[in-house]
Scaffold this motif. Sequence first.
Motif, mmCIF file in Angstrom:
data_model
loop_
_atom_site.group_PDB
_atom_site.id
_atom_site.type_symbol
_atom_site.label_atom_id
_atom_site.label_comp_id
_atom_site.label_asym_id
_atom_site.label_seq_id
_atom_site.Cartn_x
_atom_site.Cartn_y
_atom_site.Cartn_z
ATOM 1 N N GLY A 84 0.905 -1.024 -0.118
ATOM 2 C CA GLY A 84 -0.079 -0.003 0.263
ATOM 3 C C GLY A 84 1.169 1.270 -0.021
ATOM 4 N N PHE A 85 1.930 1.095 0.684
ATOM 5 C CA PHE A 85 2.856 2.356 0.817
ATOM 6 C C PHE A 85 3.599 2.418 -0.387
ATOM 7 C CE2 PHE A 85 2.249 1.994 5.370
ATOM 8 C CZ PHE A 85 2.050 3.169 5.827
ATOM 9 N N ALA A 86 3.791 1.296 -1.138
ATOM 10 C CA ALA A 86 4.725 1.335 -2.450
ATOM 11 C C ALA A 86 3.913 2.042 -3.290
ATOM 12 C CB ALA A 86 5.111 0.007 -2.812
ATOM 13 N N LYS A 87 2.631 1.537 -3.265
ATOM 14 C CA LYS A 87 1.738 2.035 -4.423
ATOM 15 C C LYS A 87 1.453 3.511 -4.408
ATOM 16 C CE LYS A 87 -0.501 -2.347 -5.109
ATOM 17 N NZ LYS A 87 -1.891 -3.115 -5.016
ATOM 18 N N VAL A 88 1.254 3.941 -3.202
ATOM 19 C CA VAL A 88 0.925 5.486 -2.999
ATOM 20 C C VAL A 88 2.473 6.253 -3.568
ATOM 21 C CG1 VAL A 88 0.919 7.552 -1.302
ATOM 22 C CG2 VAL A 88 -0.415 5.226 -1.187
ATOM 23 N N ILE A 89 3.555 5.772 -3.311
ATOM 24 C CA ILE A 89 4.693 6.485 -3.478
ATOM 25 C C ILE A 89 4.952 6.376 -4.928
ATOM 26 C CG2 ILE A 89 7.369 6.369 -3.298
ATOM 27 C CD1 ILE A 89 7.119 5.544 -0.293
ATOM 28 N N ASN A 90 4.546 5.480 -5.698
ATOM 29 C CA ASN A 90 4.820 5.219 -7.298
ATOM 30 C C ASN A 90 3.843 6.123 -7.741
ATOM 31 O OD1 ASN A 90 6.942 3.570 -7.692
ATOM 32 N ND2 ASN A 90 5.961 1.849 -7.035
ATOM 33 N N ALA A 91 2.562 6.293 -7.244
ATOM 34 C CA ALA A 91 1.499 7.090 -7.874
ATOM 35 C C ALA A 91 1.872 8.481 -7.855
ATOM 36 C CB ALA A 91 0.227 6.711 -7.257
ATOM 37 N N MET A 92 2.563 8.928 -6.668
ATOM 38 C CA MET A 92 3.094 10.243 -6.389
ATOM 39 C C MET A 92 4.270 10.609 -7.534
ATOM 40 S SD MET A 92 3.009 10.575 -2.492
ATOM 41 C CE MET A 92 3.566 12.384 -2.208
ATOM 42 N N ARG A 93 5.019 9.643 -7.635
ATOM 43 C CA ARG A 93 6.202 9.572 -8.512
ATOM 44 C C ARG A 93 5.626 9.799 -10.004
ATOM 45 N NH1 ARG A 93 8.458 5.711 -11.842
ATOM 46 N NH2 ARG A 93 7.357 4.215 -10.632
ATOM 47 N N LYS A 94 4.595 9.155 -10.259
ATOM 48 C CA LYS A 94 4.017 9.219 -11.692
ATOM 49 C C LYS A 94 3.079 10.444 -12.179
ATOM 50 C CE LYS A 94 4.352 4.341 -12.221
ATOM 51 N NZ LYS A 94 3.275 2.866 -12.300
ATOM 52 N N ALA A 95 2.517 10.895 -10.954
ATOM 53 C CA ALA A 95 1.865 12.174 -11.374
ATOM 54 C C ALA A 95 2.243 13.160 -12.046
ATOM 55 C CB ALA A 95 1.233 12.807 -9.859
ATOM 56 N N PRO A 96 1.772 13.690 -13.043
ATOM 57 C CA PRO A 96 2.260 14.778 -13.673
ATOM 58 C C PRO A 96 2.654 16.168 -13.162
ATOM 59 C CG PRO A 96 0.131 14.390 -14.720
ATOM 60 C CD PRO A 96 0.325 13.310 -13.380
ATOM 61 N N GLN A 97 1.883 16.381 -12.002
ATOM 62 C CA GLN A 97 1.796 17.828 -11.247
ATOM 63 C C GLN A 97 2.837 17.788 -10.417
ATOM 64 O OE1 GLN A 97 -0.644 15.701 -11.632
ATOM 65 N NE2 GLN A 97 -2.305 16.558 -12.735
ATOM 66 N N ILE A 98 3.475 19.059 -9.992
ATOM 67 C CA ILE A 98 4.293 19.310 -8.806
ATOM 68 C C ILE A 98 3.632 18.827 -7.684
ATOM 69 C CG2 ILE A 98 5.478 20.733 -7.767
ATOM 70 C CD1 ILE A 98 7.079 19.986 -10.632
ATOM 71 N N ILE A 99 4.081 18.180 -6.598
ATOM 72 C CA ILE A 99 3.218 17.912 -5.516
ATOM 73 C C ILE A 99 4.143 18.659 -4.242
ATOM 74 C CG2 ILE A 99 2.776 16.101 -3.816
ATOM 75 C CD1 ILE A 99 2.626 14.170 -6.200
ATOM 76 N N ILE A 100 3.321 19.447 -3.693
ATOM 77 C CA ILE A 100 3.785 20.441 -2.733
ATOM 78 C C ILE A 100 3.335 19.497 -1.363
ATOM 79 C CG2 ILE A 100 3.685 22.464 -1.153
ATOM 80 C CD1 ILE A 100 3.285 23.843 -3.837
ATOM 81 N N GLY A 101 4.502 19.181 -0.354
ATOM 82 C CA GLY A 101 4.077 18.741 0.713
ATOM 83 C C GLY A 101 3.831 19.694 1.913
ATOM 84 N N ARG A 102 2.815 19.517 2.582
ATOM 85 C CA ARG A 102 2.486 20.282 3.830
ATOM 86 C C ARG A 102 2.468 19.541 5.187
ATOM 87 N NH1 ARG A 102 -1.990 21.059 7.509
ATOM 88 N NH2 ARG A 102 -2.460 23.113 7.941
ATOM 89 N N ILE A 103 3.661 19.503 5.687
ATOM 90 C CA ILE A 103 3.992 18.624 6.936
ATOM 91 C C ILE A 103 4.025 19.450 8.078
ATOM 92 C CG2 ILE A 103 5.588 16.896 7.541
ATOM 93 C CD1 ILE A 103 4.601 16.645 4.801
ATOM 94 N N HIS A 104 2.648 19.526 8.582
ATOM 95 C CA HIS A 104 2.492 20.310 10.000
ATOM 96 C C HIS A 104 3.152 20.132 11.021
ATOM 97 C CE1 HIS A 104 -1.205 17.755 10.031
ATOM 98 N NE2 HIS A 104 -0.997 18.083 11.417
ATOM 99 N N GLY A 105 3.225 18.681 11.220
ATOM 100 C CA GLY A 105 3.612 17.997 12.576
ATOM 101 C C GLY A 105 4.373 16.974 12.323
ATOM 102 N N LYS A 106 4.567 16.125 13.282
ATOM 103 C CA LYS A 106 5.532 14.922 13.506
ATOM 104 C C LYS A 106 5.131 14.018 12.378
ATOM 105 C CE LYS A 106 6.757 15.256 18.323
ATOM 106 N NZ LYS A 106 6.919 14.546 19.645
ATOM 107 N N SER A 107 6.081 13.152 11.737
ATOM 108 C CA SER A 107 5.915 12.138 11.147
ATOM 109 C C SER A 107 6.826 10.947 11.585
ATOM 110 C CB SER A 107 6.615 12.590 9.346
ATOM 111 O OG SER A 107 5.539 13.721 9.168
ATOM 112 N N VAL A 108 6.177 9.757 11.302
ATOM 113 C CA VAL A 108 6.910 8.677 11.565
ATOM 114 C C VAL A 108 6.690 7.515 10.413
ATOM 115 C CG1 VAL A 108 6.656 6.589 13.235
ATOM 116 C CG2 VAL A 108 5.967 8.777 14.134
ATOM 117 N N GLY A 109 7.866 6.953 10.372
ATOM 118 C CA GLY A 109 7.788 5.521 9.180
ATOM 119 C C GLY A 109 7.126 6.208 7.866
ATOM 120 N N GLY A 110 6.155 5.589 7.423
ATOM 121 C CA GLY A 110 5.518 5.613 6.263
ATOM 122 C C GLY A 110 5.407 7.229 5.903
ATOM 123 N N GLY A 111 5.125 8.151 6.968
ATOM 124 C CA GLY A 111 4.751 9.375 6.813
ATOM 125 C C GLY A 111 6.044 10.173 6.190
ATOM 126 N N ILE A 112 7.150 9.625 6.687
ATOM 127 C CA ILE A 112 8.410 10.365 6.222
ATOM 128 C C ILE A 112 8.476 9.906 4.781
ATOM 129 C CG2 ILE A 112 10.767 10.651 6.309
ATOM 130 C CD1 ILE A 112 10.643 9.621 9.435
#
Length: 252
Positions: A84-112
């Motif tokens: 599931g994490f692999a598929k999300v990352i690959n979908a983000m990689r393949k999206a033609p748009q520029i993706i801006i990350g809004r990381i407002h708080g702590k991140s663990v593991g897959g969140g990073i």
Amino acid sequence: MSSYVRLINRGKIAEIEFFNPAGNSLPSAMLEDLTSRFEDLQQLSDVSVVILKSGGEKAFCGGASFDELIQISNLEEGKKFFSGFAKVINAMRKAPQIIIGRIHGKSVGGGIGLACACDYTLGTVHSSIKLSELAVGIGPFVVGPAIERKAGRAAFVELALQPAEWKSAQWAFQKGIFQYLAESISELDQKIDELAGQLVEYNPEALAELKKIFWQNTEDWDTLLLQRAEISGKLVLSDFTKAFIVKFKNKQ
């Protein structure tokens, strides 16, 4: 509030937002929804910038859902979950748009991993990070390539081998995981609005071509990340991991 994953199209700018009251952790169903929303971007030709965000004001993402991890009983289930994490990352990689990350708080593991799969990532001074997988008895196998791509192997090694240590937002900024640190969530949102507003004024074809260059030499990730998911799926069945999760859940 109940869990959700939303895609909001605002014309040239779209937002993908997820929320889980359990610390914004990600069970399989939400990972599938996130993948679908990022795949939907392929059809939104008018959108050139996407903002990835999570709901609430506490953690950005708590990583894998421990409630689901403890229920995994065989390799097939384990591989499917971490895929599931692999598929999300690959979908983000393949999206033609520029993706801006809004990381407002702590991140663990897959969140990073999600933060590093964004093309341009902004955090706050409270956006500390931790790769806790090794302490759980597995390892950050699936998200590793995304972190290495953004921060380099040395930073990934440091994160992976110190699973109990929170790294400060300033550390993550210095390593290139964050491109900007805000003092507050309101400042973070202001900076993101400014950045997104600037980007949509540029030639969308040029942005799409830049996106391809940003992700050069990752063409093997469709296979690589699924292979990594199988490693995690195997290790999550170990007695070490099962005992750790039970101990963790009993503390809550």
